[in-house]
Write a protein that holds these residues in place. Structure first.
Motif, PDB file in Angstrom:
ATOM      1  N   VAL A 231      82.142  54.104 -85.596  1.00  0.00           N
ATOM      2  CA  VAL A 231      82.651  53.108 -84.652  1.00  0.00           C
ATOM      3  C   VAL A 231      81.654  52.910 -83.521  1.00  0.00           C
ATOM      4  O   VAL A 231      80.753  53.722 -83.298  1.00  0.00           O
ATOM      5  CB  VAL A 231      84.008  53.547 -84.054  1.00  0.00           C
ATOM      6  N   GLU A 232      81.831  51.817 -82.808  1.00  0.00           N
ATOM      7  CA  GLU A 232      81.041  51.600 -81.604  1.00  0.00           C
ATOM      8  C   GLU A 232      81.445  52.637 -80.545  1.00  0.00           C
ATOM      9  O   GLU A 232      82.580  53.107 -80.542  1.00  0.00           O
ATOM     10  CB  GLU A 232      81.294  50.184 -81.074  1.00  0.00           C
ATOM     11  N   VAL A 233      80.512  52.996 -79.685  1.00  0.00           N
ATOM     12  CA  VAL A 233      80.802  53.967 -78.627  1.00  0.00           C
ATOM     13  C   VAL A 233      81.906  53.407 -77.731  1.00  0.00           C
ATOM     14  O   VAL A 233      81.846  52.253 -77.297  1.00  0.00           O
ATOM     15  CB  VAL A 233      79.545  54.283 -77.816  1.00  0.00           C
ATOM     16  N   THR A 234      82.901  54.225 -77.444  1.00  0.00           N
ATOM     17  CA  THR A 234      84.073  53.767 -76.699  1.00  0.00           C
ATOM     18  C   THR A 234      83.918  53.983 -75.200  1.00  0.00           C
ATOM     19  O   THR A 234      83.040  54.718 -74.736  1.00  0.00           O
ATOM     20  CB  THR A 234      85.336  54.512 -77.168  1.00  0.00           C
ATOM     21  N   ASN A 235      84.819  53.338 -74.469  1.00  0.00           N
ATOM     22  CA  ASN A 235      84.864  53.555 -73.022  1.00  0.00           C
ATOM     23  C   ASN A 235      85.081  55.030 -72.692  1.00  0.00           C
ATOM     24  O   ASN A 235      84.448  55.583 -71.790  1.00  0.00           O
ATOM     25  CB  ASN A 235      85.985  52.727 -72.398  1.00  0.00           C
TER      26      ASN A 235
END
Length: 796
Positions: A231-235
């Motif tokens: 996944v894309e890096v999250t907040n």
């Protein structure tokens, strides 16, 4: 600028004063007094004053300049305020009139940055319910013009700065974390590091090198093996990183890496932009959404931080660490998105952004889909004022979606198309590029082949990133080792490397002495037809896979550890055969990496001689018997290269006779897919290169159809494709396997050859009864490997 002897004022401070004359300056503020005095010094080159009889000035030039300056300020405020209010009121009236008219409002009319404007809302029609497109999305409702209320818990950090903060700016107030917040952050960090160290399946996907050909990178050269974040890096992940910097007092890195959330104000909706500026990175409701508004430097700092934290754990546990955490390059990103499907423009292997039910498969700007070919966007949601695919399901306030939304790609990655355009580096120039398109992107932006050049440093509400972890090979023991080089420098193994090799050797020994079923297959005594004759064999064990690079490296390193340097050099693979035997194929990367890089650990060892294979068998037999002796158990028979009739017995797949070594009479399954790794050409369309001892595709007929592709460029994993009934893999194709040509009447070997065909062989050599393929099969070749057998008296 000049400075007086008492006060030093920066040029920037003066510019701020002169450019912002509408500020209310407090004349009692010492800073403002300093500014006024500096102005007077620069305005009047010769200070003058009204002199009293005592020779002291009643009014200094500085005071006069200050009065003049304040007068100018007041005059400007009087003149500027009515003008700006009139202009602002007029602008509001114009925007209101345009918006209520139903016509689109342009960027110029709104006085906003020139980004793609919002298009007139589309009509919608009902389609079947959309249940599976967004996985685990929050249950937002669309409250019309009312924006969602932020949750009660927010992260106590002020990330909203209008400009990048100078690390030397002492006016920035850093957040102070409580003991409980520090404890929670440390727990999250440890989980992230543990996932990276173990390549947790839910967090990282292995993208193997050359497992499939690719229309995006094949002509550019060979890629390294990568582990890419699913996944894309999250907040939340990025906040964990920033908080860890604060905890360790690395304020300079914190200021450099923190997101610039005011960039949300550049989106199409000013009210929504204001809301996201205040809440997107702070509110826990958006923890699982992709981090945005960070620049390249921040993304690279995050990658390096996670790498360093992983390295600390490796050092504490005394395990080898040869990794590089980084942004993927554009070719790696494209290959991971495509993953050998070559079936369509998008990562799910199709040319459509919607499935047959009309559900969107990525989060993009659906307004940009309205055209002559697609005048209506189908969706069940009756909200007609939506902007993104995710907005159809979550309401108009949803721009980005959770990072694990939509369906997985073939490689097991989420949101490779849409959601946020992902950072990548150009494989030639190292320039930052964007891949996959964003929530504000079009159909073309979301395609695998698209590449965008970001503005400035990449910080934008449309852009994010995901991590790629590369296994380094620079420090490995087998880089460019030429056994014929008189200046050969033997590798120096570290303690963790020695420890790891000992563990691998022990694993191999235990597999052998217990005849582990996943490693050694039992072949019963019996008979089969081979080359037109009935041949019989005694029972034997055969290794289920070809000997791998990792197994052979374990053998070599063990020789080195025990000071057997001469044997080490003698048994090194000759990797130059990649370029010497197959000329003009740009195989230098394979020569450099195939045996050295851990990406190929589970690929078959090649470029070794018959004597090298025999030395390996002898070594493993001796080590296994030493282990059995120490444990006071019976010894085993010697491992060895099989006789050709033994190999044929295993290849016939528990039958009397079949055509091909994969145990069938066909090279494809019922679905038409190849079931082994070979050249996929007919023998009649091949010609032998007598100089290099290799068969090459050269069709006799003009305009002959190009050969099909089995999905492999060179060798593949030793346990690829389905095993036969004995549990043995790759008896046909991958690498031609060494055998002794055996005379069953005299029970003696009469020659040496190979069986089964290789990744570069035409179909004939995959037949069990095929004649010998190579003139010098005992020599090193990128087409030849081996698997050992052992005579079995009693089945264990």
């Amino acid at each position: 600028m000049q400075n007086n002897t008492l006060h030093t004022v920066s040029e920037q401070a003066l510019d701020n004063l002169l450019k912002q004359a509408f500020l209310n300056l407090d004349i009692n503020d010492p800073k403002n007094e300093t500014l006024m005095e500096a102005i007077s010094d620069q305005t009047f080159s010769q200070p003058a004053g009204i002199i009293t009889g005592a020779g002291k000035p009643i009014f200094s030039a500085k005071l006069i300049a200050g009065i003049i300056g304040l007068s100018l300020v007041s005059l400007l405020i009087i003149l500027y305020y009515p003008f700006t209010e009139t202009k602002r009121s007029s602008l509001k009236q114009n925007i209101h009139a345009i918006e209520t008219s139903g016509k689109p409002v342009t960027r110029e009319q709104k006085n906003m940055p020139a980004i793609p404007e919002r298009i007139t809302p589309l009509k919608t029609v009902e389609t079947p319910a959309i249940n599976s497109v967004h996985n685990n999305q929050p249950a937002f409702t669309n409250p019309g013009n009312n924006l969602p209320n932020p949750s009660n818990t927010t992260i106590p950090v002020n990330y909203q700065s209008e400009k990048d903060v100078n690390p030397e700016d002492t006016s920035y107030v850093f957040p102070v974390l409580t003991a409980d917040e520090i404890k929670q952050n440390e727990k999250r960090k440890q989980k992230m590091v543990d996932q990276a160290m173990k390549f947790s399946k839910e967090k990282y996907v292995t993208i193997p090198q050359s497992n499939h050909s690719s229309i995006y990178w094949y002509e550019k050269g060979t890629l390294l093996d990568l582990h890419m974040q699913t996944v894309e890096v999250t907040n939340l992940e990025y906040k964990t990183f920033l908080f860890d910097l604060l905890i360790h007092n690395d304020k300079q890195a914190f200021l450099k890496a923190k997101p610039n959330q005011t960039l949300w104000n550049t989106i199409y909706n000013a009210e929504l932009g204001k809301y996201f500026t205040q809440n997107y990175f702070s509110d826990k409701k958006y923890n699982d959404f992709p981090v945005v508004n960070i620049n390249r430097a921040g993304a690279e700092l995050y990658c390096k931080w996670l790498e360093n934290e992983s390295k600390k754990i490796a050092q504490e546990k005394d395990i080898p660490f040869s990794r590089n955490y980084r942004l993927p390059n554009n070719m790696e990103w494209s290959y991971a998105a495509e993953f050998g499907t070559k079936r369509g423009s998008y990562p799910w292997g199709a040319d459509s952004i919607q499935n047959t039910r009309g559900c969107f498969l990525a989060n993009i700007c659906i307004q940009k889909m309205k055209n002559k070919l697609n005048p209506v966007i189908d969706c069940k949601n009756k909200n007609t004022d939506t902007y993104t695919s995710s907005g159809l399901y979550l309401g108009d306030e949803s721009l980005t979606a959770k990072v694990y939304s939509y369906n997985l790609s073939y490689s097991g990655l989420y949101c490779m198309s849409g959601n946020v355009a992902e950072f990548a580096t150009d494989h030639k120039t190292n320039r930052l590029v964007l891949k996959g398109g964003s929530w504000n992107g079009s159909l073309e932006d979301a395609k695998i082949a698209s590449t965008e050049i970001p503005a400035n440093d990449g910080a934008s509400p449309y852009n994010g990133f995901r991590i790629a972890i590369e296994m380094n090979y620079e420090g490995m023991a087998f880089v460019h080792l030429d056994p014929n080089d008189p200046k050969l420098v033997f590798p120096k193994l570290t303690k963790p490397e020695i420890k790891e090799n000992e563990a691998q050797k022990e694993k191999m020994i235990k597999q052998l002495v217990t005849f582990s079923k996943d490693k050694y297959a039992y072949v019963n005594m019996g008979s089969c037809l081979y080359e037109g004759q009935l041949v019989s064999t005694r029972a034997f064990y055969m290794q289920t896979t070809e000997v791998s690079n990792k197994e052979y490296k374990t053998f070599l390193l063990d020789l080195l550890i025990h000071g057997k340097k001469e044997a080490f050099v003698k048994n090194l693979p000759d990797q130059k055969q990649w370029t010497q035997k197959i000329e003009g194929a740009f195989l230098q990367p394979m020569e450099d990496l195939y045996f050295s890089h851990p990406a190929y650990d589970n690929y078959p060892v090649i470029n070794i001689t018959k004597d090298n294979a025999k030395a390996y068998c002898d070594w493993l037999t001796i080590e296994a018997n030493a282990y059995l002796t120490a444990h006071k158990k019976p010894l085993i028979n010697d491992l060895r290269i099989p006789a050709d009739h033994e190999w044929a017995m295993a290849a016939n797949n528990k039958t009397n006779h079949v055509t091909y070594a994969n145990g069938t009479n066909n090279l494809r399954n019922s679905k038409g897919n190849y079931i082994q790794n070979y050249e996929c050409v007919a023998y009649d369309d091949s010609k032998r290169d007598t100089i290099h001892d290799i068969y090459l595709y050269k069709p006799k007929k003009e305009e002959a159809a190009k050969p099909d592709v089995d999905g492999e460029l060179f060798t593949t994993l030793v346990n690829a494709y389905a095993p036969n009934l004995y549990g043995i893999y790759n008896m046909a194709g991958n690498v031609s396997e060494m055998v002794y040509i055996w005379n069953t009447k005299t029970n003696k070997a009469e020659g040496f050859g190979t069986k089964g065909g290789s990744w570069c062989s035409p179909d004939y050599f995959l037949e069990i009864d095929a004649k010998q393929e190579f003139k010098r099969p005992e020599k090193p070749s990128p087409l030849i490997g081996f698997r050992p057998v052992m005579t079995a008296l009693v089945k264990k």
